[in-house]
Enzyme design. Structure first.
Site, PDB file in Angstrom:
ATOM      1  N   ASP A   1     -12.277   4.655   9.378  1.00 42.22           N
ATOM      2  CA  ASP A   1     -13.075   3.843   8.463  1.00 42.22           C
ATOM      3  C   ASP A   1     -14.490   3.843   8.998  1.00 42.22           C
ATOM      4  O   ASP A   1     -14.716   3.664  10.198  1.00 42.22           O
ATOM      5  CB  ASP A   1     -12.525   2.416   8.415  1.00 42.22           C
ATOM      6  CG  ASP A   1     -13.390   1.496   7.576  1.00 42.22           C
ATOM      7  OD1 ASP A   1     -13.178   1.429   6.362  1.00 42.22           O
ATOM      8  OD2 ASP A   1     -14.289   0.848   8.155  1.00 42.22           O
TER       9      ASP A   1
ATOM     10  N   TYR B   1      -9.428  -2.179  -3.067  1.00 42.14           N
ATOM     11  CA  TYR B   1      -9.035  -1.920  -4.459  1.00 42.14           C
ATOM     12  C   TYR B   1      -7.715  -1.169  -4.425  1.00 42.14           C
ATOM     13  O   TYR B   1      -7.433  -0.417  -3.491  1.00 42.14           O
ATOM     14  CB  TYR B   1     -10.083  -1.106  -5.224  1.00 42.14           C
ATOM     15  CG  TYR B   1     -10.317   0.272  -4.653  1.00 42.14           C
ATOM     16  CD1 TYR B   1      -9.531   1.355  -5.040  1.00 42.14           C
ATOM     17  CD2 TYR B   1     -11.309   0.494  -3.706  1.00 42.14           C
ATOM     18  CE1 TYR B   1      -9.729   2.607  -4.491  1.00 42.14           C
ATOM     19  CE2 TYR B   1     -11.517   1.747  -3.159  1.00 42.14           C
ATOM     20  CZ  TYR B   1     -10.724   2.803  -3.550  1.00 42.14           C
ATOM     21  OH  TYR B   1     -10.915   4.042  -3.002  1.00 42.14           O
TER      22      TYR B   1
ATOM     23  N   LYS C   1       0.845  -1.210   0.000  1.00 38.68           N
ATOM     24  CA  LYS C   1       0.000   0.000   0.000  1.00 38.68           C
ATOM     25  C   LYS C   1       0.878   1.258   0.000  1.00 38.68           C
ATOM     26  O   LYS C   1       0.708   2.155  -0.828  1.00 38.68           O
ATOM     27  CB  LYS C   1      -0.908   0.007   1.232  1.00 38.68           C
ATOM     28  CG  LYS C   1      -1.624   1.333   1.464  1.00 38.68           C
ATOM     29  CD  LYS C   1      -2.360   1.338   2.795  1.00 38.68           C
ATOM     30  CE  LYS C   1      -2.903   2.720   3.118  1.00 38.68           C
ATOM     31  NZ  LYS C   1      -3.897   3.211   2.164  1.00 38.68           N
TER      32      LYS C   1
ATOM     33  N   CYS D   1     -22.470   2.743  -4.084  1.00 44.51           N
ATOM     34  CA  CYS D   1     -21.381   2.973  -5.038  1.00 44.51           C
ATOM     35  C   CYS D   1     -20.799   1.691  -5.591  1.00 44.51           C
ATOM     36  O   CYS D   1     -20.847   0.640  -4.967  1.00 44.51           O
ATOM     37  CB  CYS D   1     -20.271   3.795  -4.386  1.00 44.51           C
ATOM     38  SG  CYS D   1     -19.571   3.073  -2.901  1.00 44.51           S
TER      39      CYS D   1
ATOM     40  N   HIS E   1     -12.297   8.308  -7.203  1.00 44.04           N
ATOM     41  CA  HIS E   1     -11.217   7.341  -7.053  1.00 44.04           C
ATOM     42  C   HIS E   1     -10.062   7.616  -8.012  1.00 44.04           C
ATOM     43  O   HIS E   1      -9.084   6.871  -8.029  1.00 44.04           O
ATOM     44  CB  HIS E   1     -11.746   5.920  -7.254  1.00 44.04           C
ATOM     45  CG  HIS E   1     -12.631   5.470  -6.127  1.00 44.04           C
ATOM     46  ND1 HIS E   1     -13.984   5.687  -6.137  1.00 44.04           N
ATOM     47  CD2 HIS E   1     -12.349   4.854  -4.957  1.00 44.04           C
ATOM     48  CE1 HIS E   1     -14.499   5.209  -5.016  1.00 44.04           C
ATOM     49  NE2 HIS E   1     -13.535   4.705  -4.290  1.00 44.04           N
TER      50      HIS E   1
ATOM     51  N   HIS F   1     -35.816  -1.458  -8.591  1.00 46.74           N
ATOM     52  CA  HIS F   1     -37.114  -1.455  -7.912  1.00 46.74           C
ATOM     53  C   HIS F   1     -36.955  -1.687  -6.408  1.00 46.74           C
ATOM     54  O   HIS F   1     -37.736  -1.144  -5.614  1.00 46.74           O
ATOM     55  CB  HIS F   1     -38.040  -2.490  -8.542  1.00 46.74           C
ATOM     56  CG  HIS F   1     -38.434  -2.137  -9.951  1.00 46.74           C
ATOM     57  ND1 HIS F   1     -39.297  -1.099 -10.244  1.00 46.74           N
ATOM     58  CD2 HIS F   1     -38.037  -2.650 -11.149  1.00 46.74           C
ATOM     59  CE1 HIS F   1     -39.432  -0.993 -11.554  1.00 46.74           C
ATOM     60  NE2 HIS F   1     -38.685  -1.924 -12.128  1.00 46.74           N
TER      61      HIS F   1
ATOM     62  N   ASN G   1     -16.285  -7.274  -1.148  1.00 46.52           N
ATOM     63  CA  ASN G   1     -15.919  -5.858  -1.086  1.00 46.52           C
ATOM     64  C   ASN G   1     -14.613  -5.598  -1.833  1.00 46.52           C
ATOM     65  O   ASN G   1     -14.034  -4.526  -1.739  1.00 46.52           O
ATOM     66  CB  ASN G   1     -15.792  -5.392   0.370  1.00 46.52           C
ATOM     67  CG  ASN G   1     -15.615  -3.885   0.477  1.00 46.52           C
ATOM     68  OD1 ASN G   1     -16.074  -3.133  -0.370  1.00 46.52           O
ATOM     69  ND2 ASN G   1     -14.927  -3.442   1.507  1.00 46.52           N
TER      70      ASN G   1
ATOM     71  N   ASP H   1     -25.774   5.450   4.815  1.00 47.48           N
ATOM     72  CA  ASP H   1     -25.126   4.850   3.648  1.00 47.48           C
ATOM     73  C   ASP H   1     -25.414   3.358   3.552  1.00 47.48           C
ATOM     74  O   ASP H   1     -25.235   2.615   4.525  1.00 47.48           O
ATOM     75  CB  ASP H   1     -23.611   5.040   3.725  1.00 47.48           C
ATOM     76  CG  ASP H   1     -23.188   6.467   3.436  1.00 47.48           C
ATOM     77  OD1 ASP H   1     -24.006   7.220   2.897  1.00 47.48           O
ATOM     78  OD2 ASP H   1     -22.039   6.819   3.756  1.00 47.48           O
TER      79      ASP H   1
END
Length: 765
Positions: A495, A518, A18, A649, A701, A658, A116, A605
């Protein structure tokens, strides 16, 4: 007895990759630095699995972004806008496809099945000229071999790759992506030939699409593709791996009849019905890779039960053809429990992270041939017994409250149109109101303050003062930009799911349980081990504080129950929907306290609602019923004048529109920018939506800053299918991962675009 790991986490417990990626993107390190960090991590992973006794160790599962993008690079399927023509694809093109650059946007990003994790969606059509443009699979196999580790190179299978793709812009909708098989199979043949030349004896194709509901012609495509590859695969042992669900009977028949394939892998955690197919019709002489160790959750395996399952399979496939495996790649779980020095000892005994799952796989393989580690099995049995009997797991009052939910669908009493009228009288918003999704950039200083407070290096008073100063800064920025509905920026949260979980009972937390979402984005999913309740208010103080700093509406920011559920490691000792209802009741208490505290706009959310949709259509209805019901529970008790927002998202929402309407939110903000306004097509096709909606106008992003004209063009496309009185203007997700140097100009352009179109609409009257 042999053992196998489908794939392994690639970020490392300290998230070395990372930070190496982000340093490279910031221009603070070189490509060689990034390559060295990744090579060191791969070396550690391969050596660890080898030392643990794993026979079939995967290679080419280490991606800088994701394995589908790696396949796009391998096939040279680069969209023309990135300016690549030929040669080996380097970091510049690779990361431009993933993140965009100053001049062109990124490719679409979406969820990897019902996880996720995300992948970059290939853009394909008849004009794509494929070529062998990335030798990563061969290079990593050679890299492992040089270290003395024999590996199984892993490729995304050709049919799954095409079915996971989308049509490039401008390609006729009637074009069949599977018609591209003859163009990509020659490249797969080149890769296979190179791997054979390098000494590979096994190869793994991931074909997860086999678990989906596939029409006959798609199943035929698998048969045709592997028949075409058969001669090239000759001399190799070939494993086709599936995961995440049962393989339907017809697909099972096709899968196990593939030409040139010697081995088949199945998820026997989420695909328990597949067991019956294996026992009744598994082909003789083929290898079965039995996924009995859960690759997606962190609970210790029930070794005794798994051993019984494996022993029952021996009779169906033969002892020499049974391989013990994980259910899927371990990239979906945390890396190593050894790093958790502060985790509660009792709860820690119930868990197994990736490193421990490798040991479980090996222990089961040895037990099958009579080499049982009695101490290991006994400790496992004791931990399982402890978990079943622990009083910490069950809260009788919570269970009664959740059981009492039956018999009501918990809808607000007034129709949404009347509620919107009441809210407009209170809020007095312009047409095309502007807002953001919640978070603002998480600066180095802000992270330092939170870290020092957690370590008790600064007082609570100093911490509160620092967070208030950050909120004031965010409020001032939004007022200067003239945004209509403000957020407090969530400076107190590292987070969003972790933040709420820390304040709810029934949750445990790790220090280093990072999981890749991601690119370089990692999350630490909470662990739901028991019944969930809310002991005290969680956000009211911060939201009320923020509202006191402005006369504009300030959104209260909450995470919805389905998203908390889907972004946590969830207990596996009761149905998921029961846990979700418990979380919904806790969030309901918070919503009502926010309303009492003077917050008139509350965002709940549900970013992960679509993500959790089961892979098989027959299971959709049950999931959507309880997921949507859980959301409605959270806000069914508020006044008409209190505006309820939700946000979603990076999933394909068209097929559940629906159900989204049935959530009965007053306003929904939803990803739209990366997917070429795909969401708008449902409204073009006649779906009526009467509540407020904000399809995201730019992609957060990517570091790219969109112009006012570009955003205005997006808004005009929305106005072609949506009424102006329900349309909101907003980014497509939170701004946490961006820098202020990107956020401020992007938001300024967004507000300017909204004002420009308001002016145009007023002139047209």
């Amino acid at each position: 007895m042999a053992s196998h790991i489908v794939g392994y986490p690639r970020m490392g417990p300290k998230r070395e990759l990372k930070f190496a990626l982000e340093s490279f993107w910031d221009g603070k390190s070189t490509a060689e630095d990034l390559k060295k960090v990744s090579a060191d991590l791969r070396s550690d992973i391969w050596k660890q699995m080898s030392a643990a006794g794993i026979k079939y160790i995967p290679s080419n599962t280490f991606a800088y972004y994701d394995q589908v993008l790696d396949t796009t690079a391998m096939l040279g399927a680069v969209p023309p806008r990135y300016g690549w023509n030929s040669g080996e694809i380097g970091f510049d093109v690779y990361f431009s496809m993933a993140r965009g650059n100053a001049s062109v946007p990124a490719m679409e990003m979406t969820k990897w099945f019902d996880t996720n994790y995300h992948y970059i969606v290939p853009e394909l059509g008849p004009e794509v000229k494929f070529s062998y443009a990335s030798h990563k699979a061969v290079n990593e196999y050679k890299e492992a071999k040089a270290l003395g580790v024999e590996t199984v190179p892993v490729l995304v299978g050709p049919v799954s790759y095409l079915l996971l793709s989308k049509l490039a812009k401008g390609v006729d909708k009637s074009f069949d992506l599977l018609s591209l098989l003859p163009k990509i199979l020659p490249i797969y043949k080149e890769v296979i030939a190179e791997l054979k030349g390098a000494g590979a004896t096994w190869i793994q194709f991931d074909e997860p699409l086999f678990v989906m509901d596939l029409e006959g012609h798609k199943l035929q495509a698998f048969s045709g593709a592997y028949a075409e590859l058969e001669s090239t695969l000759s001399g190799l042992n070939v494993l086709v791996e599936t995961y995440f669900a049962d393989v339907p009977a017809e697909a099972f028949k096709t899968l196990t009849s593939l030409k040139g394939v010697t081995s088949f892998g199945f998820d026997l955690i989420r695909g328990t019905k597949t067991l019956d197919l294996i026992k009744s019709s598994f082909p003789k002489g083929k290898y079965l890779f039995a996924g009995v160790v859960d690759g997606r959750n962190i609970w210790a395996n029930d070794l005794a039960a798994s051993l019984i399952t494996l022993q029952s399979l021996e009779g169906a496939v033969g002892k020499d053809k049974l391989v013990v495996s994980t259910s899927c790649s371990l990239l979906h779980t945390a890396v190593d429990l050894v790093n958790e020095t502060k985790l509660d000892a009792e709860i820690k005994s119930w868990l197994a992270f990736a490193a421990q799952k490798v040991v479980e796989v090996d222990a089961l393989a040895k037990a099958l041939v009579g080499q049982t580690n009695e101490a290991f099995f006994s400790a496992n049995a004791a931990a399982l017994s402890s978990r079943r009997s622990s009083p910490r797991v069950t809260n009788e009052s919570v269970q009664k409250a959740a059981a009492a939910l039956k018999g009501s669908d918990h809808r607000r009493a007034t129709e949404v149109s009347a509620r919107l009228d009441a809210q407009q009288k209170k809020l007095n918003l312009p047409i095309l109101p502007t807002t953001t999704i919640g978070s603002f950039p998480q600066t180095v200083e802000l992270r330092r303050v939170r870290r020092e407070y957690k370590a008790k290096k600064i007082s609570e008073e100093d911490y509160v003062k620092a967070i208030k100063e950050e909120i004031k800064k965010v409020v001032d920025i939004q007022e200067e930009l003239d945004i209509d509905v403000l957020v407090h920026g969530e400076p107190e949260r590292n987070d969003m799911v972790e933040y709420f979980g820390e304040q709810l009972s029934g949750f445990a937390f790790t220090a280093n349980g990072w999981v890749q979402s991601y690119g370089s984005r990692c999350v630490k999913p909470p662990i739901i081990y028991g019944d969930v309740s809310r002991p005290k208010p969680m956000t009211v103080f911060w939201s009320s504080t923020a509202q006191s700093m402005t006369k504009r509406p300030m959104k209260g920011m909450l995470t919805g129950p389905v998203t908390i559920l889907n972004w946590s490691f969830v207990r596996n000792d009761q149905p998921r929907h029961e846990t979700c209802y418990q979380i919904a009741l806790a969030i309901k208490d918070e919503v009502e306290d926010l309303e009492k505290g003077g917050i008139g706009v509350i965002q709940i959310d549900e970013a992960a609602l679509r993500e959790g949709l089961p892979l098989r259509k027959a299971e959709h209805s049950f999931y959507l019923d309880w997921a949507v019901h859980s959301f409605r529970i959270t806000n069914c008790g508020v006044e008409d004048s209190t505006q309820i927002h939700t946000h979603m998202c990076y999933s394909n929402f068209n097929d559940i529109i629906h159900s989204i309407i049935d959530m009965d939110a007053d306003v929904i903000t939803i990803e739209n920018s990366r997917s070429d306004e795909k969401l708008l097509s449902v409204f073009r096709e006649g779906v009526k939506y009467g509540a407020g909606i904000g399809p995201g106008v730019y992609d957060i992003h990517s570091p790219r800053i969109p112009s006012t004209e570009e955003i205005a063009d997006r808004v005009n496309k929305m106005l072609a299918v949506l009424e102006q009185n329900i349309l909101w203007v907003n980014p497509d997700c939170g701004l946490k991962t961006r820098k202020y140097t990107e956020v401020k100009p992007a938001l300024k352009n967004m507000v300017d675009a909204a004002k420009l179109i308001r002016s145009q609409l007023a002139s047209a009257k």
